[in-house]
Motif scaffolding. Sequence first.
Motif, mmCIF file in Angstrom:
data_model
loop_
_atom_site.group_PDB
_atom_site.id
_atom_site.type_symbol
_atom_site.label_atom_id
_atom_site.label_comp_id
_atom_site.label_asym_id
_atom_site.label_seq_id
_atom_site.Cartn_x
_atom_site.Cartn_y
_atom_site.Cartn_z
ATOM 1 N N GLU A 32 0.717 -1.137 0.069
ATOM 2 C CA GLU A 32 -0.144 -0.040 0.111
ATOM 3 C C GLU A 32 0.848 1.218 -0.028
ATOM 4 O OE1 GLU A 32 -3.932 1.694 2.321
ATOM 5 O OE2 GLU A 32 -2.554 0.357 3.194
ATOM 6 N N GLU A 33 1.859 1.260 0.931
ATOM 7 C CA GLU A 33 2.709 2.364 0.813
ATOM 8 C C GLU A 33 3.398 2.466 -0.329
ATOM 9 O OE1 GLU A 33 3.074 4.859 3.242
ATOM 10 O OE2 GLU A 33 1.298 3.731 3.951
ATOM 11 N N ARG A 36 1.217 3.975 -2.893
ATOM 12 C CA ARG A 36 0.997 5.453 -2.645
ATOM 13 C C ARG A 36 2.267 6.455 -3.217
ATOM 14 N NH1 ARG A 36 -3.601 6.593 0.418
ATOM 15 N NH2 ARG A 36 -4.347 4.775 1.609
ATOM 16 N N TRP A 39 1.970 6.889 -6.689
ATOM 17 C CA TRP A 39 0.731 7.785 -7.168
ATOM 18 C C TRP A 39 1.313 9.366 -6.884
ATOM 19 C CZ3 TRP A 39 -3.383 9.686 -8.904
ATOM 20 C CH2 TRP A 39 -4.228 10.550 -8.441
ATOM 21 N N ASP A 87 -5.574 13.746 -3.099
ATOM 22 C CA ASP A 87 -4.803 13.568 -1.850
ATOM 23 C C ASP A 87 -4.422 11.976 -2.095
ATOM 24 O OD1 ASP A 87 -7.098 12.631 -0.930
ATOM 25 O OD2 ASP A 87 -7.364 14.381 0.317
ATOM 26 N N ALA A 88 -3.955 11.475 -1.098
ATOM 27 C CA ALA A 88 -3.731 9.767 -0.884
ATOM 28 C C ALA A 88 -5.262 9.170 -0.925
ATOM 29 C CB ALA A 88 -3.022 9.689 0.474
ATOM 30 N N SER A 89 -6.248 9.743 -0.482
ATOM 31 C CA SER A 89 -7.508 8.969 -0.739
ATOM 32 C C SER A 89 -8.158 9.024 -1.931
ATOM 33 C CB SER A 89 -8.542 9.638 0.528
ATOM 34 O OG SER A 89 -8.781 11.027 0.165
ATOM 35 N N ILE A 91 -6.948 7.841 -4.781
ATOM 36 C CA ILE A 91 -6.689 6.495 -5.384
ATOM 37 C C ILE A 91 -7.818 5.420 -4.975
ATOM 38 C CG2 ILE A 91 -4.441 7.125 -6.247
ATOM 39 C CD1 ILE A 91 -3.522 5.551 -3.622
ATOM 40 N N THR A 92 -8.359 5.630 -3.880
ATOM 41 C CA THR A 92 -9.242 4.753 -3.586
ATOM 42 C C THR A 92 -10.734 5.295 -3.793
ATOM 43 O OG1 THR A 92 -9.190 5.333 -1.209
ATOM 44 C CG2 THR A 92 -7.942 3.446 -1.770
ATOM 45 N N TYR A 151 2.845 3.265 -11.534
ATOM 46 C CA TYR A 151 1.605 3.409 -10.647
ATOM 47 C C TYR A 151 0.693 2.101 -10.870
ATOM 48 C CZ TYR A 151 -2.718 4.668 -8.683
ATOM 49 O OH TYR A 151 -4.026 4.749 -8.145
ATOM 50 N N SER A 178 -8.086 -1.556 4.528
ATOM 51 C CA SER A 178 -7.385 -1.343 3.240
ATOM 52 C C SER A 178 -8.153 -1.360 1.985
ATOM 53 C CB SER A 178 -6.103 -2.223 3.186
ATOM 54 O OG SER A 178 -5.024 -2.004 4.043
ATOM 55 N N MET A 181 -7.224 0.007 -5.071
ATOM 56 C CA MET A 181 -7.103 1.276 -5.403
ATOM 57 C C MET A 181 -7.434 1.456 -6.781
ATOM 58 S SD MET A 181 -3.155 2.101 -4.009
ATOM 59 C CE MET A 181 -3.000 2.080 -2.140
#
Length: 237
Positions: A32-33, A36, A39, A87-89, A91-92, A151, A178, A181
């Motif tokens: 997951e990291e 990100r 991304w 932001d990071a969110s 992609i989900t 990515y 989790s 993505m």
Amino acid sequence: MNMLRKRLALVAVMLMAPVLASCGINTIPTKEEAARARWADVQNQYQRRADLIPNLVETVRGYATQERTVLREVIEARASATQVQVDASTITDPARFQQYQQAQDRLTGVLGRLMVIQEQYPDLKSNQNFLALQSQLEGTENRIAVARRDYNASVQDYNTSLRTFPTVLWAKTIHSGSQPMQLFQASAAAQSAPTVDFGGTQPGAPLPQGAAPGSAPPTSAAPPVGPAPSATPAPAQ
């Protein structure tokens, strides 16, 4: 007694740690990291492109004032792409991710039209500032393609870990928060080469009497000179 229990609990955790690690308990957060981070690379390359556009537009404007429509579309597309909050969110979130991709794809399309304009203006094609900006833009487009590819590969690896054994066990329990993505998809427009209709006024030709510089020709102007050339910028070295 309490001290003994704490020590026993600590020993149990230490003994179980290697077992849990070998079962893949850390696989999901690790992947997951990594996704990100990829991304963030994509965002950085898109930002780099956005930073190049104002100078590119101003350079073209100095040589091709007739192409106000294309220049305006580039400016508007850039504004639209940079206004999409990510932001990071993102992609989900399928809706937000699609909005971001569509805005960037639109900008890619109008930039292609802008670069085709150079074929109609020899002075612009030989302008050193334009050539430098063109080279930087081509390099950035290549970096964007690589960043998106990396990515997608990272996301595919992460998404697979959410569905396959044994990591699916952790995805349903410890890492239940989790989420899968989103992947970049090639748009239908991206499959076609950009075209520009240079019908009406020839570059460098005098405008109709009373027309303002850079204005579009009236409907009674000469018929289109034919399809736009299909030349596209050469790939970066």
